[in-house]
Design an enzyme around this catalytic site. Structure first.
Site, PDB file in Angstrom:
ATOM      1  N   LYS A  65     -15.709  -1.959   3.224  1.00 56.46           N
ATOM      2  CA  LYS A  65     -15.008  -2.342   1.991  1.00 56.46           C
ATOM      3  C   LYS A  65     -16.037  -2.986   1.063  1.00 56.46           C
ATOM      4  O   LYS A  65     -16.541  -4.080   1.368  1.00 56.46           O
ATOM      5  CB  LYS A  65     -13.928  -3.371   2.301  1.00 56.46           C
ATOM      6  CG  LYS A  65     -12.737  -2.863   3.111  1.00 56.46           C
ATOM      7  CD  LYS A  65     -11.910  -4.047   3.580  1.00 56.46           C
ATOM      8  CE  LYS A  65     -10.531  -3.679   4.048  1.00 56.46           C
ATOM      9  NZ  LYS A  65      -9.874  -4.826   4.741  1.00 56.46           N
ATOM     10  N   GLU A  80       0.818  -1.219   0.000  1.00 56.33           N
ATOM     11  CA  GLU A  80       0.000   0.000   0.000  1.00 56.33           C
ATOM     12  C   GLU A  80       0.849   1.265   0.000  1.00 56.33           C
ATOM     13  O   GLU A  80       0.358   2.349   0.310  1.00 56.33           O
ATOM     14  CB  GLU A  80      -0.946  -0.008   1.193  1.00 56.33           C
ATOM     15  CG  GLU A  80      -1.902  -1.185   1.137  1.00 56.33           C
ATOM     16  CD  GLU A  80      -3.067  -1.064   2.093  1.00 56.33           C
ATOM     17  OE1 GLU A  80      -3.230  -0.018   2.732  1.00 56.33           O
ATOM     18  OE2 GLU A  80      -3.825  -2.048   2.188  1.00 56.33           O
TER      19      GLU A  80
END
Ligand code: 2PG
Ligand code: MG
Length: 430
Positions: free
Chosen positions: A346, A214
């Site tokens: 999510k 990330e």
């Protein structure tokens, strides 16, 4: 004919930011509106998430998405053609029914989400509106306060160790720019902290150019606590007041190092009982300005989650990610038993936009904070930024200040803020 009626649906196999296959999907409406989306994928996945469909076999090490693509083109396209794209709930319910499994395991949640997202985008396009505006209606946009990844470990830095050096067990140490008054300022402060942390590590002889999934620094450190203390020191070096300008958030992702009833830190070679582990986390919270903790315990460790919520959740955000898995029933269990006080949302954990929005709304109605989140395997798409604004989520988690799949979302939020020309609000001004 209704301009909003779904006319065509087409999927293809695309790649995510880890280079693994995923589903790309395009929806066209009768009036010509188009939407296109590529589905993200997690690595530290909870077991209660909706089920992605993967091909198995030899292509891409078994991770191919051709079956999910075929599920869109051969099954879902036929089921949703002609439906009104404005009615997202009907569209999503139709796909859930066709799949027949609560976790969407038959057609695959990656197939279903591709259609769900592309249809929402097509409807916005048809309406001549950005997605966030189509979801939020009138009024100035509410920009989310970001949580930004600085140092990464666990599954997100897998394979980044070398020789006797390992990465940390806890997954992400992030910063929350509490005192920033614009989204742009949040990002600049987070960038400053990441730069300072990388510099501190380099000075200590730790390679800091190695980037995790990330965009955070894949720190080779000797203890887990060192990752937190590095970020705390970086706040000072960056000239920011710890806990006031910027707080620390930690995604422990405890599922990843839980086994046989204990929390096992490989770096320290320690096996901690749940009570000992919570004591350890509580010490970290006393030593550093930790304002948010995510997945502090295993996803099914409900009794200890209750204890953790009482002990660590006073004046601090306690987020359920794998714990709630963007699942309404699991969130309701949390709400009714006072477990955690925030939920990560999510869309791919849920499998449809309607389910994700329902979780977000139930959390907000119950007084829980909501954080819309990308996955570690993400894409160049920026619809997530629009969802965070359109749903008035308040917070967003996208990764670090580098790697294009991360900056795509930051850039979209910067654009929305700039377009609002001073009228945008930022959630939770200090
Ligand atoms: C998380 C996410 C995003 P993954 O645990 O919160 O950081 O990771 O997508 O690997 O589940
Ligand atoms: Mg998490």
């Amino acid at each position: 004919m209704n301009n909003n009626a779904v006319r065509t649906v087409r999927a293809w196999e695309a790649l995510d930011s880890r280079g693994l296959p995923t589903v790309g999907c395009k929806v066209t409406l009768a009036g010509g509106g188009q939407g296109r989306a590529i589905v993200p994928a997690g690595k530290s996945k909870g077991s209660h998430e909706a089920r992605e469909r993967r091909d198995g076999g030899e292509r891409y090490g078994g991770r191919g998405a051709r079956q999910a693509v075929a599920a869109v083109n051969d099954v879902l396209a036929g089921a949703v053609t002609g439906l009104d794209a404005e009615d997202q709930s009907e569209l999503d319910a139709t796909m859930e029914k066709v799949d027949g499994d609560p976790r969407l395991a038959n057609l695959g949640a990656n197939a279903v989400l591709g259609v769900s997202l592309a249809t929402a985008l097509a409807f916005a396009d048809q309406s001549g509106l950005p997605l966030w505006r189509a979801l939020a209606g009138d009024g100035p946009p509410l920009l989310p306060r970001p949580m930004v990844n600085v140092v990464s470990g666990g599954a997100h830095a897998e394979g980044r160790g070398a020789h006797s050096r390992r990465t940390i067990d806890i997954q992400d140490v992030l910063v929350v720019p509490l005192g920033a008054t614009s989204f742009a300022q949040c990002l600049e402060w987070a960038w400053r902290v990441r730069e300072a942390a990388a510099e501190l590590l380099a000075r200590a002889g730790v390679p800091s150019g190695l980037v995790a999934d990330e965009g955070g620094v894949a720190g080779w450190l000797t203890t887990n606590e060192a990752a937190i203390s590095t970020v705390a020191d970086a706040l000072q070096v960056a000239g920011l007041v710890p806990g006031q300008d910027v707080g620390i958030a930690i995604d422990l992702a405890a599922n990843q190092f839980y086994g046989d009833g204990t929390y096992n830190l490989a770096l320290e070679d320690e096996r901690l009982s749940p009570a000992e582990w919570l004591e350890r986390v509580s010490q970290w919270c006393n030593r550093y300005p930790v304002v948010s903790l995510e997945d502090v315990l295993h996803e099914d460790d409900w009794p200890n989650w209750g204890e953790a919520s009482r002990r660590l959740g006073q004046g601090r955000q306690l987020i359920g990610d794998d714990l709630f898995a963007t699942d309404l029933a699991r969130l309701k269990r949390g709400l009714s038993s006072g477990v955690a006080n925030a939920v990560l949302v999510k869309p791919d954990q849920a499998g449809t936009l309607s389910r994700s929005a329902a979780v977000l709304k139930a959390a907000q109605a119950g007084g829980y904070a909501t954080v819309v989140s990308a996955r570690s395997g993400d894409t160049e798409d920026y619809w997530l930024a629009d969802l965070a604004v359109g749903w008035r989520a308040g917070q967003v988690k996208v990764g670090s200040t580098q790697r294009s799949e991360r900056t795509a979302k930051w850039n979209r939020l910067l654009e929305i803020e700039a377009d609002a020309a001073g009228r945008a609000e930022l959630w939770w001004h200090a």
